[in-house]
Motif scaffolding. Structure first.
Motif, PDB file in Angstrom:
ATOM      1  N   ASN A   1     -11.671  -0.128  -6.893  1.00  0.00           N
ATOM      2  CA  ASN A   1     -11.270  -1.560  -7.124  1.00  0.00           C
ATOM      3  C   ASN A   1      -9.543  -1.314  -7.421  1.00  0.00           C
ATOM      4  O   ASN A   1      -9.051  -2.556  -6.881  1.00  0.00           O
ATOM      5  CB  ASN A   1     -12.004  -1.821  -8.821  1.00  0.00           C
ATOM      6  N   GLU A   2      -9.117  -0.555  -8.088  1.00  0.00           N
ATOM      7  CA  GLU A   2      -7.679  -0.283  -7.853  1.00  0.00           C
ATOM      8  C   GLU A   2      -6.899  -0.197  -6.762  1.00  0.00           C
ATOM      9  O   GLU A   2      -5.972  -0.927  -6.365  1.00  0.00           O
ATOM     10  CB  GLU A   2      -7.272   0.519  -8.970  1.00  0.00           C
ATOM     11  N   THR A   3      -7.653   0.513  -5.981  1.00  0.00           N
ATOM     12  CA  THR A   3      -7.172   0.522  -4.641  1.00  0.00           C
ATOM     13  C   THR A   3      -7.091  -0.741  -3.888  1.00  0.00           C
ATOM     14  O   THR A   3      -6.155  -1.084  -3.217  1.00  0.00           O
ATOM     15  CB  THR A   3      -7.828   1.704  -3.743  1.00  0.00           C
ATOM     16  N   ALA A   4      -8.125  -1.457  -4.007  1.00  0.00           N
ATOM     17  CA  ALA A   4      -8.529  -2.624  -3.295  1.00  0.00           C
ATOM     18  C   ALA A   4      -7.451  -3.513  -3.875  1.00  0.00           C
ATOM     19  O   ALA A   4      -6.734  -4.527  -2.864  1.00  0.00           O
ATOM     20  CB  ALA A   4      -9.762  -3.142  -3.324  1.00  0.00           C
ATOM     21  N   SER A   5      -7.116  -3.585  -5.037  1.00  0.00           N
ATOM     22  CA  SER A   5      -6.329  -4.676  -5.656  1.00  0.00           C
ATOM     23  C   SER A   5      -4.783  -4.291  -5.183  1.00  0.00           C
ATOM     24  O   SER A   5      -3.854  -5.144  -4.992  1.00  0.00           O
ATOM     25  CB  SER A   5      -6.234  -4.514  -7.110  1.00  0.00           C
ATOM     26  N   ARG A   6      -4.427  -3.066  -5.206  1.00  0.00           N
ATOM     27  CA  ARG A   6      -3.373  -2.503  -4.658  1.00  0.00           C
ATOM     28  C   ARG A   6      -2.889  -2.941  -3.338  1.00  0.00           C
ATOM     29  O   ARG A   6      -1.772  -3.400  -3.141  1.00  0.00           O
ATOM     30  CB  ARG A   6      -2.840  -0.956  -4.939  1.00  0.00           C
ATOM     31  N   LEU A   7      -3.917  -2.720  -2.564  1.00  0.00           N
ATOM     32  CA  LEU A   7      -3.889  -3.102  -1.124  1.00  0.00           C
ATOM     33  C   LEU A   7      -3.768  -4.657  -0.917  1.00  0.00           C
ATOM     34  O   LEU A   7      -2.881  -4.886  -0.039  1.00  0.00           O
ATOM     35  CB  LEU A   7      -5.067  -2.579  -0.297  1.00  0.00           C
ATOM     36  N   ALA A   8      -4.206  -5.506  -1.808  1.00  0.00           N
ATOM     37  CA  ALA A   8      -4.159  -6.850  -1.671  1.00  0.00           C
ATOM     38  C   ALA A   8      -2.690  -7.222  -2.173  1.00  0.00           C
ATOM     39  O   ALA A   8      -1.993  -7.959  -1.338  1.00  0.00           O
ATOM     40  CB  ALA A   8      -5.171  -7.501  -2.581  1.00  0.00           C
ATOM     41  N   ASP A   9      -2.288  -6.680  -3.238  1.00  0.00           N
ATOM     42  CA  ASP A   9      -0.952  -6.803  -3.618  1.00  0.00           C
ATOM     43  C   ASP A   9      -0.008  -6.665  -2.522  1.00  0.00           C
ATOM     44  O   ASP A   9       0.911  -7.382  -2.266  1.00  0.00           O
ATOM     45  CB  ASP A   9      -0.634  -6.156  -5.105  1.00  0.00           C
ATOM     46  N   ALA A  10      -0.176  -5.208  -2.108  1.00  0.00           N
ATOM     47  CA  ALA A  10       0.739  -4.937  -1.009  1.00  0.00           C
ATOM     48  C   ALA A  10       0.637  -5.854   0.260  1.00  0.00           C
ATOM     49  O   ALA A  10       1.875  -6.113   0.973  1.00  0.00           O
ATOM     50  CB  ALA A  10       0.559  -3.678  -0.467  1.00  0.00           C
ATOM     51  N   ASP A  11      -0.325  -6.241   0.624  1.00  0.00           N
ATOM     52  CA  ASP A  11      -0.570  -7.376   1.769  1.00  0.00           C
ATOM     53  C   ASP A  11       0.204  -8.566   1.282  1.00  0.00           C
ATOM     54  O   ASP A  11       1.009  -9.161   2.327  1.00  0.00           O
ATOM     55  CB  ASP A  11      -2.000  -7.631   2.097  1.00  0.00           C
ATOM     56  N   ARG A  12      -0.031  -9.041   0.016  1.00  0.00           N
ATOM     57  CA  ARG A  12       0.642 -10.477  -0.384  1.00  0.00           C
ATOM     58  C   ARG A  12       2.268 -10.045  -0.249  1.00  0.00           C
ATOM     59  O   ARG A  12       3.070 -11.139   0.312  1.00  0.00           O
ATOM     60  CB  ARG A  12       0.136 -10.659  -1.472  1.00  0.00           C
ATOM     61  N   ARG A  13       2.743  -8.954  -0.708  1.00  0.00           N
ATOM     62  CA  ARG A  13       4.087  -8.745  -0.895  1.00  0.00           C
ATOM     63  C   ARG A  13       4.570  -8.751   0.737  1.00  0.00           C
ATOM     64  O   ARG A  13       5.660  -9.309   0.883  1.00  0.00           O
ATOM     65  CB  ARG A  13       4.270  -7.465  -1.292  1.00  0.00           C
ATOM     66  N   ALA A  14       3.600  -8.000   1.501  1.00  0.00           N
ATOM     67  CA  ALA A  14       4.263  -8.002   2.770  1.00  0.00           C
ATOM     68  C   ALA A  14       4.476  -9.337   3.588  1.00  0.00           C
ATOM     69  O   ALA A  14       5.417  -9.674   3.972  1.00  0.00           O
ATOM     70  CB  ALA A  14       3.374  -7.004   3.688  1.00  0.00           C
TER      71      ALA A  14
END
Length: 156
Positions: free
Chosen positions: A70-83
């Motif tokens: 879950n943490e990895t998925a949220s971090r990936l989602a945050d990274a995608d949003r930031r990108a």
């Protein structure tokens, strides 16, 4: 020998053997069997305890894995949003820069057009003066224009 006496002696020897066995042989055997039973029971209890601990450990590992997923998925989602945000900011900056470059290019082009017009005017004026000069040289003939010159003298 009498059979009764033999039987009686055998019974006495058997009784002594039973007493000796019960007094000296049987207690260490029962003690060893009891110890072995206790060791087996302790081993089975330890195995059951280990099974429950293993189940609990597996459950904790699954929870940790789920948490990390879950943490990895949220971090990936945050990274995608930031990108995406960075890309949008870069597009905005690029369009602003492009507009600024276009405005500067238009201003420079207008300035060059004005300079070209001025240069063209100067060239046209120079050509007109040269043309007039050449026309005047051909047509200025003192004998032909003497009458014009004399009229000018009189008017002045």
């Amino acid at each position: 020998m009498n059979i009764n006496a033999t039987l009686f002696l055998q019974a006495v020897v058997f009784a002594i053997l039973v007493w000796f066995t019960m007094k000296f042989v049987w207690p260490p055997i029962t003690k060893a069997l009891d110890e072995r039973t206790q060791k087996i029971a302790a081993g089975l209890a330890a195995a059951d305890k280990a099974k429950t601990e293993l189940a609990a450990a597996n459950q904790r590992v699954e929870q940790e894995l789920a948490t990390s997923r879950n943490e990895t998925a949220s971090r990936l989602a945050d990274a995608d949003r930031r990108a995406q945000q960075i890309i949008e900011e870069a597009k905005v900056r690029a369009s602003e820069e492009a507009n600024r470059i276009i405005v500067a290019a238009r201003a420079e082009a207008e300035q060059q057009v004005v300079q070209a017009r001025e240069a063209l005017r100067e060239q046209v004026a120079a050509l007109a003066v040269r043309g007039a000069e050449q026309i005047l040289r051909k047509e200025v003939n003192p004998t032909v224009h003497a009458e014009l010159l004399s009229r000018l003298k009189t008017e002045l």
